[in-house]
Design an enzyme around this catalytic site. Sequence first.
Site, short mmCIF file in Angstrom:
data_model
loop_
_atom_site.label_atom_id
_atom_site.label_comp_id
_atom_site.label_asym_id
_atom_site.label_seq_id
_atom_site.Cartn_x
_atom_site.Cartn_y
_atom_site.Cartn_z
N ASP A 252 -23.16 0.49 11.17
CA ASP A 252 -23.69 1.19 9.85
C ASP A 252 -25.37 0.91 10.06
OD1 ASP A 252 -21.48 1.74 10.03
OD2 ASP A 252 -20.88 -0.26 8.26
N CYS A 254 -29.10 1.11 8.84
CA CYS A 254 -30.15 -0.42 7.98
C CYS A 254 -31.84 0.57 8.62
CB CYS A 254 -29.92 -1.71 8.39
SG CYS A 254 -31.24 -2.25 7.29
N CYS A 265 -32.29 -9.21 6.35
CA CYS A 265 -30.87 -9.05 6.85
C CYS A 265 -30.90 -9.03 8.55
CB CYS A 265 -30.58 -7.14 6.99
SG CYS A 265 -31.15 -6.59 7.13
N ARG A 298 -24.58 0.51 2.84
CA ARG A 298 -23.21 -0.03 2.26
C ARG A 298 -22.62 1.25 2.17
NH1 ARG A 298 -23.66 -5.51 -0.25
NH2 ARG A 298 -24.39 -6.37 0.85
N ASP A 336 -19.70 -2.59 -1.99
CA ASP A 336 -19.39 -1.37 -1.19
C ASP A 336 -18.51 0.00 -0.80
OD1 ASP A 336 -18.38 -1.15 2.23
OD2 ASP A 336 -19.49 -2.63 1.96
N ARG A 338 -18.71 2.24 1.69
CA ARG A 338 -18.90 2.61 3.37
C ARG A 338 -17.18 3.71 4.38
NH1 ARG A 338 -20.88 -2.42 6.70
NH2 ARG A 338 -20.77 -3.25 5.16
ZN LIG Z 1 -29.50 -4.44 7.00
#
Ligand SMILES: [Zn+2]
Length: 424
Positions: A252, A254, A265, A298, A336, A338
């Site tokens: 996903d 980022c 992260c 997210r 979240d 997603r």
């Molecule tokens: Zn990230």
Amino acid sequence: MSPEAKLRSNERRLPQPIVITSHPGTPSTQPQALSWGAATQTGRGPVIATPNATGRNAIGAHSGAYSLYRALAVAAGQLDAGHRPDLTNTAPAEPIGPFPQWSEPGKIVSLDPWGHMPGQGFGAEIAAGADIRPSIAVTKAHINMPEICAAIAAGRLVPDGDVLCANGDARVTKIAIEPVWHLAGVARRFGIVETDMRRALFEHTGGMFPELVTRPDLQLFLPPIGGTTIYLFGDTAKLGRPETKIACRIHDECNGSDVFGSDICTCRPYLAHGIEVCIETAQRGGVGVISYNRKEGRALGEVTKFLVYNARKRQEGGDRAEAYFQRTECVAGVQDMRFQELMPDVLHWLGISRIDRLVSMSNMKHAPIVGSGIEVVERVPIPEDLIPADAQVEMDAKKAAGYFTDQVPGVDELRKAKGRELEA
Ligand SMILES: [Zn+2]
């Protein structure tokens, strides 16, 4: 030209009158017949999503969020509202499908499985003037990432001149997919009443798509959200064969980490690791699949994400795993958004029924994949030495929340402030 002169020259340039499509029953709003999930392309019927196109049978417009830029381009006089794409030479660089999953009831509800090949089933109609456009494009490329070059230097990957070149280039087939929602199918996937879902989509986008509530005869919606990009490694002709080994990373978006290398992260390290596993698998005769979903932060969006970063780093006691999800919930109301329930659709579209190596520790991804009938043989965690120091808070929090791991951190570990301070 002065702004005033520009305004005068643009006055009443758009055609009159405005065509309102929010009510069924007039000849101009009669949708082309569509039988979602039919076994053949012509039996299913074409998706027609261009505003004002004859037979339009989908709410929304092609190109997702970019449709708003197209509207601006028309308003600014830079684009003819009647422009039709010349699709010469745009057909897929590799054929994908059809696969049996394309017509299995309920298997694919969030993309058009025939979206890359409208010219194949409806070439005559397009030639005769029907406005039927692709929602999927399949092309080929070389990609080159420093992490893959480092894997070659470290001896973990060996160039073969086919999947992986000596200069670090990896050969890929890349596929862009716009979402096409079959509204009844999406509602069924979430176990909600279709009319309730249509109403929520209408009301909570500020009334952006009135047809969601006034046109039950329109079964499809092209939502103004990001879609999915697929990167395939290896011979795509092997997709859909039960003997083909499949490696897969569902990633996903980022932007901060994936593109700019932000170290809060594990996104880019995990993506690079996924690509390494995909290359390995392709070199052994299998196919590697990276499914890259535009669900920034997210699916809460990047503004929310950066607000949460501040809240985490400024909270009393510092940035620590025990408060990781709370800080997101304070700002967004949820942890979240997603909705991974729709994510397996692309895997079914690729004819995948078994993933031999799933490069993910997330149960939120594993559960819907397995729940949709795809077998997962092995789950591959991220190697510890690829986790940046500032990302240890996220990793500990996710492990404690049920990430797939044999090393669940204890309460004391979760209380430790491990994230860098805002000003550091
Ligand atoms: Zn990230």
